[in-house]
Design an enzyme around this catalytic site. Sequence first.
Site, PDB file in Angstrom:
ATOM      1  N   CYS A   1      44.387  33.987  39.325  1.00 46.36           N
ATOM      2  CA  CYS A   1      45.158  33.079  38.472  1.00 46.36           C
ATOM      3  C   CYS A   1      45.416  31.791  39.249  1.00 46.36           C
ATOM      4  O   CYS A   1      46.537  31.283  39.250  1.00 46.36           O
ATOM      5  CB  CYS A   1      46.452  33.726  37.998  1.00 46.36           C
ATOM      6  SG  CYS A   1      47.529  34.263  39.324  1.00 46.36           S
TER       7      CYS A   1
ATOM      8  N   PRO B   1      51.228  45.120  39.042  1.00 51.06           N
ATOM      9  CA  PRO B   1      52.080  46.163  38.463  1.00 51.06           C
ATOM     10  C   PRO B   1      51.436  46.965  37.336  1.00 51.06           C
ATOM     11  O   PRO B   1      52.115  47.777  36.715  1.00 51.06           O
ATOM     12  CB  PRO B   1      53.266  45.359  37.925  1.00 51.06           C
ATOM     13  CG  PRO B   1      52.656  44.062  37.516  1.00 51.06           C
ATOM     14  CD  PRO B   1      51.558  43.778  38.505  1.00 51.06           C
TER      15      PRO B   1
ATOM     16  N   ASP C   1      44.785  50.052  51.564  1.00 54.03           N
ATOM     17  CA  ASP C   1      44.250  48.706  51.697  1.00 54.03           C
ATOM     18  C   ASP C   1      42.927  48.623  50.928  1.00 54.03           C
ATOM     19  O   ASP C   1      41.968  49.336  51.258  1.00 54.03           O
ATOM     20  CB  ASP C   1      44.030  48.411  53.189  1.00 54.03           C
ATOM     21  CG  ASP C   1      43.630  46.962  53.432  1.00 54.03           C
ATOM     22  OD1 ASP C   1      43.106  46.317  52.507  1.00 54.03           O
ATOM     23  OD2 ASP C   1      43.836  46.485  54.566  1.00 54.03           O
TER      24      ASP C   1
ATOM     25  N   ALA D   1      45.901  46.757  41.742  1.00 52.58           N
ATOM     26  CA  ALA D   1      46.313  47.091  40.381  1.00 52.58           C
ATOM     27  C   ALA D   1      47.756  46.760  40.008  1.00 52.58           C
ATOM     28  O   ALA D   1      48.044  46.507  38.845  1.00 52.58           O
ATOM     29  CB  ALA D   1      46.073  48.575  40.135  1.00 52.58           C
TER      30      ALA D   1
ATOM     31  N   SER E   1      49.212  45.760  34.625  1.00 51.63           N
ATOM     32  CA  SER E   1      48.855  45.173  33.325  1.00 51.63           C
ATOM     33  C   SER E   1      47.388  45.440  32.982  1.00 51.63           C
ATOM     34  O   SER E   1      47.062  45.875  31.878  1.00 51.63           O
ATOM     35  CB  SER E   1      49.080  43.660  33.344  1.00 51.63           C
ATOM     36  OG  SER E   1      50.406  43.375  33.667  1.00 51.63           O
TER      37      SER E   1
END
Lengths: 151, 317
Positions: free
Chosen positions: B239, B120, B168, B118, B122
């Site tokens: 990404c 930072p 983890d 998760a 967004s």
Amino acid sequence: MKIRRADSELRQQIEHEANRTYGVSDFFSNYELIISGEGRVRATTSETLQLASILKKVDSIGLYVAKYRKWGLTLSIEGSHYLCQQLKSTLELDREDAIRWMMAAPVEARQKTSGKFVVARYQGFCMGTGVVGRDGRAYPQVPKWRRIPEE
Amino acid sequence: MEHRRITLSEQLLAFLRELPDIDIDSLMEAYSRPLPSSIRINTLKTSVERCLSLLREDGYLLEKIPWTRYGYYVSGGDNLAESIWHMLGLVYFQGPVSMLAAELLDVEPGNYVLDLCAAPGSKSTHIAQLLQERGVIVANDISVDRVKALASNMQKVGVINSIITLRDGRIFGKRHPSMFDRVLVDAPCSSLGIISKDWSVAKRWSEKVSERISRLQLGLLISGFDALKPGGKMIYSTCTLHPLENEAVVSELLEKREDAKLENLHVEGVKTRKPLEEWKGMTFHPDIRRCIRIYPCDSGAEGFFFAKIVKQDGGGA
């Protein structure tokens, strides 16, 4: 993280303080209150707390809404945002002072304040508590990471 | 818009040239442009209309991002990142294509949602916005430092129904099986879709990087899937453009979990590309065609890969 839920006695004390200081009659009554370090009060929903109780390695739960210490109750920006409509009096700021407030710089408390704490408001948005000093200025309690940097 | 000269390693250029259906010059052109400045309006604190009005009063120019409900390109005005509205949490800076992760997850108020990687925050803050204070968002990350940033962002946005966990992600599903209605696995990746944001990515990348990360990604994806309730939905996103981190990972999940099925993805307002059906001798699961790729040269921003996975009722993990 050990979850410390506010018991009914502590809850009553916090509610009383919220009412006495800010005129708030409903201090997160539909939410659970959790106490973490340094008197921090966090609010969350019952189902969030229930789910957290079965998860491992929980770091934090819900929203930090206030800090409760012997000398009083201060509201975080988010705490004041939630309670904004209930606050009996707020310090209405113009743009210039709102920017100062978010820089954590003292702001002249032009309106009469009844106690040592005041919540600032700009364009309808509550911006957390400030401590009113003897010099008549309000000293905003804006955490460092929320401050507008000084030029 | 400002253009910068960018140099890629021979190895990276060779990889990019091997990708089908992409014009390398257009991609290089996109890499050389800075990402557009874009925000998401935080409806946990204000309405879209009110926020737009406040920002316009302050001289900002806003243009709706077509594929997301609350996203806007922003220009003009003073530095918005240092404005009252950003500090109060009325707006959240986020890449325009990154906003698709939460949009595609079909979050409904009342859902229990897990964001496995998760920080930072967004996507977690976006999911919280879509939950409208009903249900719970569990935002997990493995890094202590990154969890601090995550907690700060969740606070600023005003998320009251959140749990932040520090563990983890690969063991989450084993410890908490079949618990969530929605799971987002926005996996760590080689970031080849955001080179224009961070050029060091291009310098660090090698084929080995993608190979190594893909093993981690598979562990996370399986864990996320195991944490999903039967009937639940999961988005896997990265990404990056490398098929080892995208199609190969999803394909392997489909092999390992027979109750995992892919759903078609359709996005309005941006060109999407078909995923790769094979790569260097590997043939992916035939359903992989249901996933989508978005390239920087098509979005004018980040490059992303998205897969939507459903856990069928009645299957066994």
